[in-house]
Design a protein around this motif. Structure first.
Motif, PDB file in Angstrom:
ATOM      1  N   ALA A 186       1.393   4.182  -4.913  1.00 31.89           N
ATOM      2  CA  ALA A 186       1.830   4.984  -3.769  1.00 31.89           C
ATOM      3  C   ALA A 186       1.408   6.428  -4.008  1.00 31.89           C
ATOM      4  N   PRO A 187       1.246   7.206  -2.940  1.00 31.39           N
ATOM      5  CA  PRO A 187       0.908   8.620  -3.123  1.00 31.39           C
ATOM      6  C   PRO A 187       2.069   9.362  -3.793  1.00 31.39           C
ATOM      7  N   ALA A 188       1.827  10.572  -4.249  1.00 29.97           N
ATOM      8  CA  ALA A 188       2.828  11.354  -4.979  1.00 29.97           C
ATOM      9  C   ALA A 188       4.135  11.511  -4.197  1.00 29.97           C
ATOM     10  N   TRP A 189       4.071  11.584  -2.877  1.00 26.55           N
ATOM     11  CA  TRP A 189       5.277  11.768  -2.066  1.00 26.55           C
ATOM     12  C   TRP A 189       5.959  10.448  -1.695  1.00 26.55           C
ATOM     13  N   GLY A 190       5.365   9.316  -2.074  1.00 27.07           N
ATOM     14  CA  GLY A 190       5.900   8.004  -1.688  1.00 27.07           C
ATOM     15  C   GLY A 190       6.650   7.320  -2.825  1.00 27.07           C
ATOM     16  N   ASN A 191       7.044   6.073  -2.579  1.00 21.74           N
ATOM     17  CA  ASN A 191       7.627   5.248  -3.631  1.00 21.74           C
ATOM     18  C   ASN A 191       7.103   3.832  -3.473  1.00 21.74           C
ATOM     19  N   ARG A 192       7.540   2.914  -4.322  1.00 24.27           N
ATOM     20  CA  ARG A 192       6.955   1.577  -4.301  1.00 24.27           C
ATOM     21  C   ARG A 192       7.851   0.529  -3.653  1.00 24.27           C
ATOM     22  N   THR A 193       8.822   0.956  -2.854  1.00 28.85           N
ATOM     23  CA  THR A 193       9.596  -0.010  -2.073  1.00 28.85           C
ATOM     24  C   THR A 193       9.560   0.285  -0.580  1.00 28.85           C
ATOM     25  N   VAL A 194       9.046   1.448  -0.200  1.00 32.41           N
ATOM     26  CA  VAL A 194       8.933   1.812   1.220  1.00 32.41           C
ATOM     27  C   VAL A 194       7.529   2.369   1.435  1.00 32.41           C
ATOM     28  N   LEU A 195       6.846   1.887   2.473  1.00 31.56           N
ATOM     29  CA  LEU A 195       5.510   2.385   2.770  1.00 31.56           C
ATOM     30  C   LEU A 195       5.559   3.858   3.165  1.00 31.56           C
ATOM     31  N   SER A 196       4.539   4.608   2.800  1.00 30.71           N
ATOM     32  CA  SER A 196       4.499   6.064   2.963  1.00 30.71           C
ATOM     33  C   SER A 196       4.175   6.488   4.382  1.00 30.71           C
ATOM     34  N   SER A 197       4.502   7.732   4.685  1.00 29.47           N
ATOM     35  CA  SER A 197       4.108   8.366   5.937  1.00 29.47           C
ATOM     36  C   SER A 197       3.058   9.408   5.614  1.00 29.47           C
ATOM     37  N   PRO A 198       2.126   9.708   6.456  1.00 29.14           N
ATOM     38  CA  PRO A 198       1.851   9.072   7.735  1.00 29.14           C
ATOM     39  C   PRO A 198       0.969   7.830   7.567  1.00 29.14           C
ATOM     40  N   ASN A 199       1.140   6.877   8.418  1.00 33.11           N
ATOM     41  CA  ASN A 199       0.310   5.675   8.520  1.00 33.11           C
ATOM     42  C   ASN A 199       0.171   4.895   7.216  1.00 33.11           C
ATOM     43  N   ASN A 200       1.172   4.979   6.344  1.00 32.32           N
ATOM     44  CA  ASN A 200       1.175   4.278   5.049  1.00 32.32           C
ATOM     45  C   ASN A 200       0.037   4.739   4.146  1.00 32.32           C
ATOM     46  N   PHE A 201      -0.523   5.897   4.433  1.00 33.28           N
ATOM     47  CA  PHE A 201      -1.692   6.399   3.713  1.00 33.28           C
ATOM     48  C   PHE A 201      -1.450   6.466   2.209  1.00 33.28           C
ATOM     49  N   GLY A 202      -2.370   5.888   1.447  1.00 34.25           N
ATOM     50  CA  GLY A 202      -2.318   5.944  -0.009  1.00 34.25           C
ATOM     51  C   GLY A 202      -1.638   4.766  -0.669  1.00 34.25           C
ATOM     52  N   ASP A 203      -0.942   3.924   0.089  1.00 32.49           N
ATOM     53  CA  ASP A 203      -0.270   2.761  -0.493  1.00 32.49           C
ATOM     54  C   ASP A 203      -1.281   1.660  -0.782  1.00 32.49           C
ATOM     55  N   VAL A 204      -1.131   1.022  -1.933  1.00 31.14           N
ATOM     56  CA  VAL A 204      -1.953  -0.128  -2.314  1.00 31.14           C
ATOM     57  C   VAL A 204      -0.995  -1.300  -2.512  1.00 31.14           C
ATOM     58  N   VAL A 205      -1.262  -2.394  -1.819  1.00 30.46           N
ATOM     59  CA  VAL A 205      -0.394  -3.566  -1.851  1.00 30.46           C
ATOM     60  C   VAL A 205      -1.181  -4.753  -2.403  1.00 30.46           C
ATOM     61  N   VAL A 206      -0.590  -5.446  -3.369  1.00 25.70           N
ATOM     62  CA  VAL A 206      -1.169  -6.670  -3.919  1.00 25.70           C
ATOM     63  C   VAL A 206      -0.357  -7.826  -3.381  1.00 25.70           C
ATOM     64  N   PHE A 207      -1.026  -8.927  -3.021  1.00 29.79           N
ATOM     65  CA  PHE A 207      -0.307 -10.035  -2.395  1.00 29.79           C
ATOM     66  C   PHE A 207      -0.764 -11.387  -2.910  1.00 29.79           C
ATOM     67  N   ASP A 208       0.135 -12.332  -2.793  1.00 33.07           N
ATOM     68  CA  ASP A 208      -0.096 -13.760  -3.061  1.00 33.07           C
ATOM     69  C   ASP A 208       0.685 -14.485  -1.966  1.00 33.07           C
ATOM     70  N   ASP A 209       0.092 -14.558  -0.782  1.00 30.18           N
ATOM     71  CA  ASP A 209       0.782 -14.989   0.432  1.00 30.18           C
ATOM     72  C   ASP A 209       0.445 -16.433   0.801  1.00 30.18           C
ATOM     73  N   PRO A 210       1.413 -17.137   1.397  1.00 27.20           N
ATOM     74  CA  PRO A 210       1.129 -18.504   1.853  1.00 27.20           C
ATOM     75  C   PRO A 210       0.249 -18.531   3.104  1.00 27.20           C
ATOM     76  N   LEU A 211      -0.574 -19.583   3.186  1.00 25.20           N
ATOM     77  CA  LEU A 211      -1.392 -19.869   4.364  1.00 25.20           C
ATOM     78  C   LEU A 211      -0.911 -21.184   4.953  1.00 25.20           C
ATOM     79  N   THR A 212      -0.793 -21.243   6.272  1.00 26.63           N
ATOM     80  CA  THR A 212      -0.392 -22.470   6.963  1.00 26.63           C
ATOM     81  C   THR A 212      -1.377 -22.752   8.096  1.00 26.63           C
ATOM     82  N   THR A 213      -1.257 -23.935   8.680  1.00 28.22           N
ATOM     83  CA  THR A 213      -2.136 -24.281   9.798  1.00 28.22           C
ATOM     84  C   THR A 213      -1.484 -24.007  11.147  1.00 28.22           C
TER      85      THR A 213
END
Length: 193
Positions: A67-94
């Motif tokens: 997260a950017p210096a003004w952000g944290n890692r449980t809430v996406l940053s403002s403005p526009n979530n700029f600077g946040d990096v999210v890693v995922f392992d998400d399910p896919l369905t049909t």
């Protein structure tokens, strides 16, 4: 005198003739390139992402890892979530329902890359393991999140998708704040082996 004029007129008009001929041939090739070939393989999957928000550890399938210096890692940053990096392992369905049988996982990262526009840059792999498809597909690209549909490139794969090339059209099907989203991926492959 008349004869001299007509030959000089012919000479001065010939460069124009060749210029327009060149332009006509160039436009003809450009038009031919714009025609899309028919896909050799296509499929539709639904990507379900649940972002960790500090309270949903059991259900979360993605987490903010930077997260950017003004952000944290449980809430996406403002403005526009700029600077946040999210890693995922998400399910896919049909289908649209998260409760339906998974056919694979979407694994990778997205990062919010603009202060002015709500957008992300995606780099991920679809790991498919179902009765219909077994293998991986690698996708990468720019995702302007507020557009109804967006496209990212399929840049390779393994198994049933060995060295695949194509386009995945993303459509947002649902979202709940910044914690949950569901995307429809309409994948069309144009190089299949």
């Amino acid at each position: 005198m008349e004869r001299g004029r007509s030959s000089s007129t012919k000479l001065s008009s010939s460069p124009f003739f060749f210029f327009f001929l060149f332009l006509f041939l160039l436009l003809g090739k450009t038009q031919a390139r714009r025609e899309r070939p028919k896909p050799c393989k296509s499929l539709v999957v639904f990507w379900h992402d649940i972002l960790y928000n500090g309270a949903n550890r059991r259900n979360a399938s993605s987490v903010i890892v930077a997260a950017p210096a003004w952000g944290n890692r449980t809430v996406l940053s403002s403005p526009n979530n700029f600077g946040d990096v999210v890693v995922f392992d998400d399910p896919l369905t049909t289908d649209d329902e998260l409760s339906s049988k998974p056919v694979g996982r979407a694994q990778g990262l997205y990062l919010y890359d603009s202060q002015a526009v709500y957008s992300a840059w995606l780099a991920f792999t679809l790991v498919l393991n179902s009765s219909a498809h077994v293998g991986t597909m690698n996708l990468i690209g720019y995702d302007p999140l507020l557009n109804k549909t967006r496209e990212v490139a399929v840049v390779g794969g393994t198994g049933d998708f060995f060295m695949a090339r194509g386009i995945a059209t993303l459509t947002t099907r649902a979202f709940e704040g910044s914690v949950y989203f569901r995307l429809r991926l309409d994948i069309k492959l144009y190089e299949c082996y």
